[in-house]
Scaffold this motif. Structure first.
Motif, PDB file in Angstrom:
ATOM      1  N   THR A   1       0.830  -1.199   0.000  1.00  0.00           N
ATOM      2  CA  THR A   1       0.000   0.000   0.000  1.00  0.00           C
ATOM      3  C   THR A   1       0.867   1.252   0.000  1.00  0.00           C
ATOM      4  O   THR A   1       1.818   1.359   0.766  1.00  0.00           O
ATOM      5  N   GLU A   2       0.527   2.180  -0.897  1.00  0.00           N
ATOM      6  CA  GLU A   2       1.210   3.462  -1.021  1.00  0.00           C
ATOM      7  C   GLU A   2       2.694   3.316  -1.326  1.00  0.00           C
ATOM      8  O   GLU A   2       3.485   4.235  -1.087  1.00  0.00           O
TER       9      GLU A   2
ATOM     10  N   THR B   1      -2.936  -1.095  -2.821  1.00  0.00           N
ATOM     11  CA  THR B   1      -3.842   0.053  -2.865  1.00  0.00           C
ATOM     12  C   THR B   1      -3.066   1.370  -2.757  1.00  0.00           C
ATOM     13  O   THR B   1      -2.235   1.533  -1.871  1.00  0.00           O
ATOM     14  N   GLY B   2      -3.341   2.282  -3.694  1.00  0.00           N
ATOM     15  CA  GLY B   2      -2.712   3.595  -3.643  1.00  0.00           C
ATOM     16  C   GLY B   2      -1.251   3.605  -4.016  1.00  0.00           C
ATOM     17  O   GLY B   2      -0.576   4.626  -3.845  1.00  0.00           O
TER      18      GLY B   2
ATOM     19  N   GLU C   1      -7.076   2.439  -6.828  1.00  0.00           N
ATOM     20  CA  GLU C   1      -6.545   3.812  -6.772  1.00  0.00           C
ATOM     21  C   GLU C   1      -5.043   3.865  -7.014  1.00  0.00           C
ATOM     22  O   GLU C   1      -4.378   4.846  -6.654  1.00  0.00           O
ATOM     23  N   ALA C   2      -4.472   2.827  -7.592  1.00  0.00           N
ATOM     24  CA  ALA C   2      -3.034   2.818  -7.864  1.00  0.00           C
ATOM     25  C   ALA C   2      -2.737   3.528  -9.180  1.00  0.00           C
ATOM     26  O   ALA C   2      -3.607   3.666 -10.041  1.00  0.00           O
ATOM     27  N   ASP C   3      -1.507   3.974  -9.329  1.00  0.00           N
ATOM     28  CA  ASP C   3      -1.069   4.606 -10.566  1.00  0.00           C
ATOM     29  C   ASP C   3      -0.298   3.573 -11.379  1.00  0.00           C
ATOM     30  O   ASP C   3       0.829   3.210 -11.039  1.00  0.00           O
TER      31      ASP C   3
ATOM     32  N   THR D   1      -8.217   2.688 -10.677  1.00  0.00           N
ATOM     33  CA  THR D   1      -6.811   2.589 -11.096  1.00  0.00           C
ATOM     34  C   THR D   1      -6.569   3.364 -12.387  1.00  0.00           C
ATOM     35  O   THR D   1      -7.421   3.406 -13.263  1.00  0.00           O
TER      36      THR D   1
ATOM     37  N   THR E   1      -4.985  11.255  -8.429  1.00  0.00           N
ATOM     38  CA  THR E   1      -4.410   9.966  -8.050  1.00  0.00           C
ATOM     39  C   THR E   1      -3.377  10.196  -6.958  1.00  0.00           C
ATOM     40  O   THR E   1      -2.989  11.340  -6.672  1.00  0.00           O
ATOM     41  N   PRO E   2      -2.874   9.111  -6.344  1.00  0.00           N
ATOM     42  CA  PRO E   2      -1.799   9.271  -5.358  1.00  0.00           C
ATOM     43  C   PRO E   2      -0.543   9.911  -5.945  1.00  0.00           C
ATOM     44  O   PRO E   2       0.284  10.464  -5.221  1.00  0.00           O
TER      45      PRO E   2
END
Length: 393
Positions: free
Chosen positions: A145-146, A165-166, A186-188, A207, A302-303
């Motif tokens: 994550t992140e 995620t993210g 929500e990932a790039d 995504t 996005t993140p």
């Protein structure tokens, strides 16, 4: 024999069959050390300097070790056993983890230094190399994550039940990998190479897939709600169903069975107050032979920040932004992408006031608009000024 006093300073040490399992190595210096059959299972290396460590294919064990915030730049631990290792916030720039057992690993907020998310797939293929290598690694059950791993290579890796995620994986290589029951919500994933990859039973909600390559990619039972595409290459048995999935937010033309020239498409970013003006503009663009893509600024968040806005813009010949549609960071980024583009890839870009009648007071045109785009804008102004009502088709 390593004494207690020496254990914190192992720079350039040659360690062979050393047992350091469960050792307290917080903040230790292991830069340039050579590891052969070393047991670091359960060791605490939080914040340790593990740069340029050589431990490839040497049957090293780091199962359950803690490497949170450790500096692993340039290290090679290929072939090591790292089940349930913790790499939270670790710096993995230029490190190698090929064929490693990383099942259950925690890579939350792991990063590759501050490498730019703007690097594209082509940049890596032109000799700059990947930012970190996980080729053929088993990441089953890992937490990512992140994670900030743009340009990473996951060729042939296994992602069963991974939670990413993210995460930011811009320009990464996922070719021939197995992404089963994984979450990349929500990932790039802009510019990612998914060729011959199997993606099944997972979630890609929200995504970003702009500029990604999905050739011979098998996609089954995947939640694509809110996934964003534009300039995405779909080719293979799953291409027709995925490229036209109604759950996907199409921010630009994608390449599949029918190739559309991006130079004839226009990105239109409208906000809540500019709804009527944006709809009228889209109608005018269609009348002059252009294809508009009306998007909401929220679809570009996005993140990774405004990178998706740039990716979306790059899949079009021009962009028209209403001044209520987005924040200053996206406008600034788009403006820079216009001025920094080579002449052969130049694109038109302008910002209109929310009523569509005048250029924004805070922004002038940042490029020479195509004549058809200019004609559509003028037609829109004429209709709005006379209160004519047009609906988009």
């Amino acid at each position: 024999m390593i004494t207690q006093g020496q254990v914190k300073n192992l720079e350039f040490a040659d360690l062979y069959q050393v047992n350091l399992s469960g050792a307290d190595l917080r903040g230790a210096r292991l830069r340039g050390a050579r590891l052969v059959e070393v047991d670091l299972s359960g060791a605490d290396l939080t914040g340790a300097d593990v740069r340029d460590v050589l431990g490839m294919w040497s049957r090293n064990r780091l199962d359950g070790a803690t490497l949170d915030a450790a500096d692993l730049r340039g290290s090679d631990l290929s072939g090591a056993s790292l089940a349930c290792v913790s790499l939270q916030g670790a710096n993995l720039e230029d490190s190698r983890w090929e064929s490693c057992d990383l099942r259950g690993a925690d890579l939350t907020r792991a990063r590759v230094g501050w490498r730019s998310i703007w690097l594209t797939e082509s940049t890596f293929r032109q000799g700059n190399g990947a930012s970190v290598w996980f080729d053929h690694a088993d990441l089953s059950g890992a937490v990512m994550t992140e994670a900030h791993l743009p340009g990473a290579s996951f060729f042939g890796a296994r992602f069963d039940r991974v939670d990413a995620t993210g995460g930011v994986f811009t320009g990464a290589n996922f070719a021939q990998s197995d992404v089963s029951h994984a979450s990349f919500d929500e990932a790039d994933l802009c510019g990612v190479d998914f060729r011959s990859t199997r993606i099944s039973g997972g979630s890609l909600r929200g995504t970003s897939l702009l500029g990604s390559v999905l050739i011979d990619t098998v996609i089954t039972d995947v939640d694509l709600t809110g996934a964003r595409t534009g300039g995405t290459v779909f080719w293979g048995s799953d291409a027709p169903s995925v490229a036209t999935d109604h759950r996907i937010v199409h921010l630009g033309p994608s390449l599949h069975a029918r190739v559309e020239a991006p130079s004839r498409t226009v990105l239109v970013m409208g906000g809540r107050e500019s709804g009527n003006a944006a709809a009228t503009l889209c109608s005018a663009l269609q009348e002059v032979g252009l294809r508009p893509f009306l998007v909401d600024a929220n679809d570009l968040r996005t993140p990774a920040g405004p990178v998706v806005a740039v990716r979306a813009f790059e899949s079009h010949g021009a962009a028209i932004v209403f001044d209520d549609a987005t924040d200053s960071s996206i406008l600034t980024t788009l403006r820079r992408s216009v001025h920094g583009a080579p002449s052969w890839a130049s694109r038109a870009f302008t910002v209109l006031s929310r009523d569509g009648l005048e250029p924004s007071a805070n922004e002038a045109s940042a490029g020479a608009l195509d004549l058809d785009v200019a004609a559509a804008i003028e037609l829109t102004r004429t209709r709005l000024s006379t209160n004519e009502r047009y609906s988009t088709s």
